[in-house]
Design a protein around this motif. Structure first.
Motif, PDB file in Angstrom:
ATOM      1  N   TRP A  26       0.889  -1.251   0.100  1.00 37.32           N
ATOM      2  CA  TRP A  26      -0.029   0.052  -0.071  1.00 37.32           C
ATOM      3  C   TRP A  26       1.034   1.249   0.022  1.00 37.32           C
ATOM      4  CZ3 TRP A  26       0.251   3.492   4.063  1.00 37.32           C
ATOM      5  CH2 TRP A  26       0.778   3.002   5.272  1.00 37.32           C
ATOM      6  N   VAL A  27       1.960   1.169   0.681  1.00 43.04           N
ATOM      7  CA  VAL A  27       2.918   2.451   0.511  1.00 43.04           C
ATOM      8  C   VAL A  27       3.513   2.433  -0.846  1.00 43.04           C
ATOM      9  CG1 VAL A  27       5.272   3.113   1.236  1.00 43.04           C
ATOM     10  CG2 VAL A  27       3.563   2.124   3.154  1.00 43.04           C
ATOM     11  N   MET A  28       3.820   1.587  -1.543  1.00 43.87           N
ATOM     12  CA  MET A  28       4.166   1.511  -2.963  1.00 43.87           C
ATOM     13  C   MET A  28       3.202   2.248  -3.884  1.00 43.87           C
ATOM     14  SD  MET A  28       6.081  -1.864  -3.889  1.00 43.87           S
ATOM     15  CE  MET A  28       7.048  -2.880  -2.624  1.00 43.87           C
ATOM     16  N   MET A  29       1.814   1.729  -3.450  1.00 41.64           N
ATOM     17  CA  MET A  29       0.861   2.264  -4.557  1.00 41.64           C
ATOM     18  C   MET A  29       0.578   3.889  -3.863  1.00 41.64           C
ATOM     19  SD  MET A  29      -1.718  -0.884  -4.314  1.00 41.64           S
ATOM     20  CE  MET A  29      -3.314   0.280  -4.672  1.00 41.64           C
ATOM     21  N   ARG A  30       0.577   4.123  -2.896  1.00 42.09           N
ATOM     22  CA  ARG A  30       0.323   5.636  -2.418  1.00 42.09           C
ATOM     23  C   ARG A  30       1.305   6.400  -2.859  1.00 42.09           C
ATOM     24  NH1 ARG A  30       0.411   6.706   3.876  1.00 42.09           N
ATOM     25  NH2 ARG A  30       2.741   6.786   3.381  1.00 42.09           N
ATOM     26  N   THR A  31       2.622   6.073  -2.921  1.00 40.13           N
ATOM     27  CA  THR A  31       3.815   6.967  -3.593  1.00 40.13           C
ATOM     28  C   THR A  31       3.921   6.843  -4.936  1.00 40.13           C
ATOM     29  OG1 THR A  31       5.296   5.374  -3.028  1.00 40.13           O
ATOM     30  CG2 THR A  31       4.899   6.895  -1.200  1.00 40.13           C
ATOM     31  N   ASN A  32       3.075   6.015  -5.603  1.00 42.07           N
ATOM     32  CA  ASN A  32       3.275   6.126  -7.150  1.00 42.07           C
ATOM     33  C   ASN A  32       4.287   5.277  -7.385  1.00 42.07           C
ATOM     34  OD1 ASN A  32       1.919   6.203  -9.568  1.00 42.07           O
ATOM     35  ND2 ASN A  32       2.278   8.433  -9.761  1.00 42.07           N
ATOM     36  N   ARG A  33       4.727   4.310  -6.684  1.00 38.83           N
ATOM     37  CA  ARG A  33       5.962   3.529  -6.931  1.00 38.83           C
ATOM     38  C   ARG A  33       7.264   4.216  -6.705  1.00 38.83           C
ATOM     39  NH1 ARG A  33       5.489  -1.740  -9.358  1.00 38.83           N
ATOM     40  NH2 ARG A  33       7.414  -1.117 -10.259  1.00 38.83           N
ATOM     41  N   GLN A  34       7.208   5.306  -5.997  1.00 35.35           N
ATOM     42  CA  GLN A  34       8.547   6.234  -5.886  1.00 35.35           C
ATOM     43  C   GLN A  34       9.564   5.315  -4.697  1.00 35.35           C
ATOM     44  OE1 GLN A  34       9.551   9.493  -6.952  1.00 35.35           O
ATOM     45  NE2 GLN A  34       7.932   9.127  -8.685  1.00 35.35           N
ATOM     46  N   PHE A  35       8.760   4.786  -4.070  1.00 29.24           N
ATOM     47  CA  PHE A  35       9.480   4.081  -2.525  1.00 29.24           C
ATOM     48  C   PHE A  35       9.384   2.668  -2.735  1.00 29.24           C
ATOM     49  CE2 PHE A  35       9.856   3.223   1.901  1.00 29.24           C
ATOM     50  CZ  PHE A  35      11.002   3.769   1.998  1.00 29.24           C
ATOM     51  N   LEU A  36      10.011   1.683  -3.898  1.00 25.68           N
ATOM     52  CA  LEU A  36      10.199   0.642  -3.916  1.00 25.68           C
ATOM     53  C   LEU A  36      10.956  -0.168  -2.858  1.00 25.68           C
ATOM     54  CD1 LEU A  36       9.956   0.386  -7.974  1.00 25.68           C
ATOM     55  CD2 LEU A  36       8.335  -0.020  -6.189  1.00 25.68           C
ATOM     56  N   ARG A  37      12.087   0.209  -2.350  1.00 22.79           N
ATOM     57  CA  ARG A  37      13.036  -0.362  -1.784  1.00 22.79           C
ATOM     58  C   ARG A  37      13.501  -0.091  -0.331  1.00 22.79           C
ATOM     59  NH1 ARG A  37      18.377  -1.275  -4.851  1.00 22.79           N
ATOM     60  NH2 ARG A  37      17.383  -0.359  -6.819  1.00 22.79           N
ATOM     61  N   HIS A  38      13.524  -0.834   0.633  1.00 20.94           N
ATOM     62  CA  HIS A  38      13.615  -0.156   2.062  1.00 20.94           C
ATOM     63  C   HIS A  38      15.317   0.172   2.254  1.00 20.94           C
ATOM     64  CE1 HIS A  38      13.418   0.085   6.256  1.00 20.94           C
ATOM     65  NE2 HIS A  38      11.836  -0.282   6.109  1.00 20.94           N
ATOM     66  N   PRO A  39      15.767   1.256   2.389  1.00 21.42           N
ATOM     67  CA  PRO A  39      16.779   1.725   2.576  1.00 21.42           C
ATOM     68  C   PRO A  39      17.609   0.932   3.699  1.00 21.42           C
ATOM     69  CG  PRO A  39      15.453   3.379   3.401  1.00 21.42           C
ATOM     70  CD  PRO A  39      14.640   2.569   3.012  1.00 21.42           C
ATOM     71  N   LYS A  40      16.924   0.713   4.799  1.00 28.96           N
ATOM     72  CA  LYS A  40      17.623   0.197   5.829  1.00 28.96           C
ATOM     73  C   LYS A  40      17.470  -1.607   6.061  1.00 28.96           C
ATOM     74  CE  LYS A  40      17.490   4.097   8.661  1.00 28.96           C
ATOM     75  NZ  LYS A  40      17.011   4.873  10.125  1.00 28.96           N
ATOM     76  N   ARG A  41      17.158  -2.013   4.814  1.00 30.98           N
ATOM     77  CA  ARG A  41      17.275  -3.469   4.824  1.00 30.98           C
ATOM     78  C   ARG A  41      18.412  -4.162   5.097  1.00 30.98           C
ATOM     79  NH1 ARG A  41      13.327  -6.811   2.009  1.00 30.98           N
ATOM     80  NH2 ARG A  41      13.256  -8.590   3.602  1.00 30.98           N
ATOM     81  N   ARG A  42      18.458  -5.273   5.682  1.00 33.88           N
ATOM     82  CA  ARG A  42      19.687  -6.046   6.235  1.00 33.88           C
ATOM     83  C   ARG A  42      19.725  -7.612   5.976  1.00 33.88           C
ATOM     84  NH1 ARG A  42      20.010  -9.261  10.430  1.00 33.88           N
ATOM     85  NH2 ARG A  42      18.062  -8.576  11.187  1.00 33.88           N
ATOM     86  N   SER A  43      20.873  -8.108   5.079  1.00 30.47           N
ATOM     87  CA  SER A  43      20.815  -9.457   4.832  1.00 30.47           C
ATOM     88  C   SER A  43      21.391 -10.093   6.032  1.00 30.47           C
ATOM     89  CB  SER A  43      21.739  -9.481   3.597  1.00 30.47           C
ATOM     90  OG  SER A  43      21.941 -10.772   3.081  1.00 30.47           O
ATOM     91  N   TRP A  44      20.809 -11.167   5.979  1.00 36.65           N
ATOM     92  CA  TRP A  44      21.158 -12.177   7.202  1.00 36.65           C
ATOM     93  C   TRP A  44      22.883 -12.629   6.879  1.00 36.65           C
ATOM     94  CZ3 TRP A  44      22.991 -16.829   6.368  1.00 36.65           C
ATOM     95  CH2 TRP A  44      22.665 -17.701   5.230  1.00 36.65           C
ATOM     96  N   ARG A  45      23.024 -12.702   5.584  1.00 29.89           N
ATOM     97  CA  ARG A  45      24.650 -13.014   5.380  1.00 29.89           C
ATOM     98  C   ARG A  45      25.589 -11.990   5.371  1.00 29.89           C
ATOM     99  NH1 ARG A  45      26.398 -18.166   2.665  1.00 29.89           N
ATOM    100  NH2 ARG A  45      24.265 -18.489   1.940  1.00 29.89           N
TER     101      ARG A  45
END
Length: 51
Positions: A26-45
């Motif tokens: 719903w955030v992607m739809m509300r921002t018209n797909r401006q905000f697709l990726r999470h900047p603070k996303r963390r990979s376990w590896r």
């Protein structure tokens, strides 16, 4: 890491698990797909925690 952890550490790790979610649809739809990726996303590896 041992399976028996102090409750405070479990709480901190659980918070990091909850923070590591994708951006809701719903955030992607509300921002018209401006905000697709999470900047603070963390990979376990790659991104390790301080604990």
């Amino acid at each position: 890491m041992s399976s028996t952890k102090p409750p405070a550490m479990k709480g901190r790790l659980n918070k990091k698990v909850k923070q590591n979610r994708r951006v809701p649809a719903w955030v992607m739809m509300r921002t018209n797909r401006q905000f697709l990726r999470h900047p603070k996303r963390r990979s376990w590896r790659m991104g390790k925690l301080k604990e």
